[in-house]
Design an enzyme around this catalytic site. Structure first.
Site, short mmCIF file in Angstrom:
data_model
loop_
_atom_site.label_atom_id
_atom_site.label_comp_id
_atom_site.label_asym_id
_atom_site.label_seq_id
_atom_site.Cartn_x
_atom_site.Cartn_y
_atom_site.Cartn_z
N ASN A 46 4.80 102.71 51.88
CA ASN A 46 3.60 102.98 51.11
C ASN A 46 2.81 101.71 50.85
O ASN A 46 3.39 100.63 50.66
CB ASN A 46 3.91 103.73 49.80
CG ASN A 46 4.95 103.06 48.94
OD1 ASN A 46 5.83 102.37 49.43
ND2 ASN A 46 4.87 103.27 47.64
N VAL A 47 1.49 101.84 50.88
CA VAL A 47 0.57 100.72 50.66
C VAL A 47 -0.43 101.18 49.62
O VAL A 47 -1.32 101.99 49.91
CB VAL A 47 -0.13 100.32 51.98
CG1 VAL A 47 -1.09 99.15 51.72
CG2 VAL A 47 0.89 99.95 53.05
N GLU A 48 -0.27 100.68 48.40
CA GLU A 48 -1.11 101.14 47.29
C GLU A 48 -2.37 100.29 47.18
O GLU A 48 -2.51 99.24 47.82
CB GLU A 48 -0.31 101.07 45.98
CG GLU A 48 0.91 101.97 46.00
CD GLU A 48 1.66 101.99 44.68
OE1 GLU A 48 1.46 101.08 43.84
OE2 GLU A 48 2.47 102.92 44.50
N CYS A 57 0.57 106.76 51.60
CA CYS A 57 2.00 107.06 51.53
C CYS A 57 2.71 106.45 52.74
O CYS A 57 2.09 106.16 53.76
CB CYS A 57 2.23 108.57 51.53
SG CYS A 57 1.77 109.40 50.00
N GLU A 59 4.50 107.94 54.81
CA GLU A 59 4.37 108.81 55.98
C GLU A 59 3.04 108.56 56.69
O GLU A 59 2.92 108.75 57.90
CB GLU A 59 4.46 110.28 55.56
CG GLU A 59 5.80 110.68 54.95
CD GLU A 59 5.86 110.44 53.44
OE1 GLU A 59 5.11 109.60 52.92
OE2 GLU A 59 6.68 111.11 52.78
N CYS A 90 5.17 114.29 50.08
CA CYS A 90 4.24 115.02 49.23
C CYS A 90 3.51 116.08 50.07
O CYS A 90 3.68 116.15 51.29
CB CYS A 90 3.24 114.07 48.58
SG CYS A 90 2.03 113.38 49.73
N CYS A 93 1.38 114.79 52.94
CA CYS A 93 2.18 114.23 54.04
C CYS A 93 2.94 115.31 54.80
O CYS A 93 3.23 115.15 55.98
CB CYS A 93 3.11 113.16 53.49
SG CYS A 93 2.20 111.69 52.96
N1 THU Z 1 4.48 108.20 48.11
C1 THU Z 1 4.83 108.14 49.42
O1 THU Z 1 4.87 107.06 50.02
N2 THU Z 1 5.12 109.30 50.09
C2 THU Z 1 5.07 110.54 49.53
O2 THU Z 1 5.26 111.52 50.23
C3 THU Z 1 4.80 110.68 48.10
C4 THU Z 1 4.42 109.45 47.36
C5 THU Z 1 4.16 106.98 47.41
C6 THU Z 1 2.71 106.87 47.00
C7 THU Z 1 2.77 105.90 45.84
O3 THU Z 1 2.66 104.58 46.33
C8 THU Z 1 4.17 106.10 45.27
O4 THU Z 1 4.89 106.88 46.20
C9 THU Z 1 4.17 106.82 43.92
O5 THU Z 1 3.49 108.02 43.99
#
Ligand code: THU
Length: 126
Positions: A46-48, A57, A59, A90, A93
């Site tokens: 994940n890259v916020e 996410c 994925e 999620c 994804c």
């Molecule tokens: N996140 C994912 O990388 N994949 C998912 O399917 C659900 C959520 C990440 C996004 C965010 O950076 C962190 O989880 C918290 O929501």
């Protein structure tokens, strides 16, 4: 191909990818790893960013890796935190995995390994 999935290796690849996450807002390091139909493995983390809703996410970045390293299809997918906890994709994804892996793509879930057709029933198709 399904019977030849090395789930231990796939889960470990997801955990290693999670360590590379950029997640200063949630502090949840997420890694995804997929076996592809040509036998290679692609990973994502994940890259916020400060516009929380635009966060990528794990994925999503894994889907980018799939395309950027030769395309093909996902055959089996594992998502894990850096601590090794199983995480489910999620809703957004799941759609991504459905499109790039199809209904037979296997996913590591708390209920065991399940095909996408059970992880995302009645999926949207375009
Ligand atoms: N996140 C994912 O990388 N994949 C998912 O399917 C659900 C959520 C990440 C996004 C965010 O950076 C962190 O989880 C918290 O929501």
């Amino acid at each position: 191909m399904a019977s030849t999935v090395d789930w231990t290796a796939l889960r470990a690849a997801a955990v290693r990818a999670a360590a590379l996450a950029y997640c200063p807002y949630s502090n949840l390091r997420v890694g995804a790893a997929a076996l592809c139909d040509d036998g290679r493995t692609v990973v994502g983390c994940n890259v916020e960013n400060g516009s929380f809703g635009l966060t990528l996410c794990a994925e999503c970045t894994m889907a980018g890796q799939l395309r950027l390293t030769g395309g093909g299809r996902f055959v089996a997918v594992a998502c894990r935190s850096a601590a090794g906890e199983l995480l489910m994709p999620c809703g957004r994804c799941r759609q991504l995995l459905q499109e790039l892996g199809g209904p037979d793509c296997l996913v590591d879930t708390p209920r065991g390994v399940l095909p996408m057709r059970e992880v995302l029933p009645d999926a949207f198709e375009f």
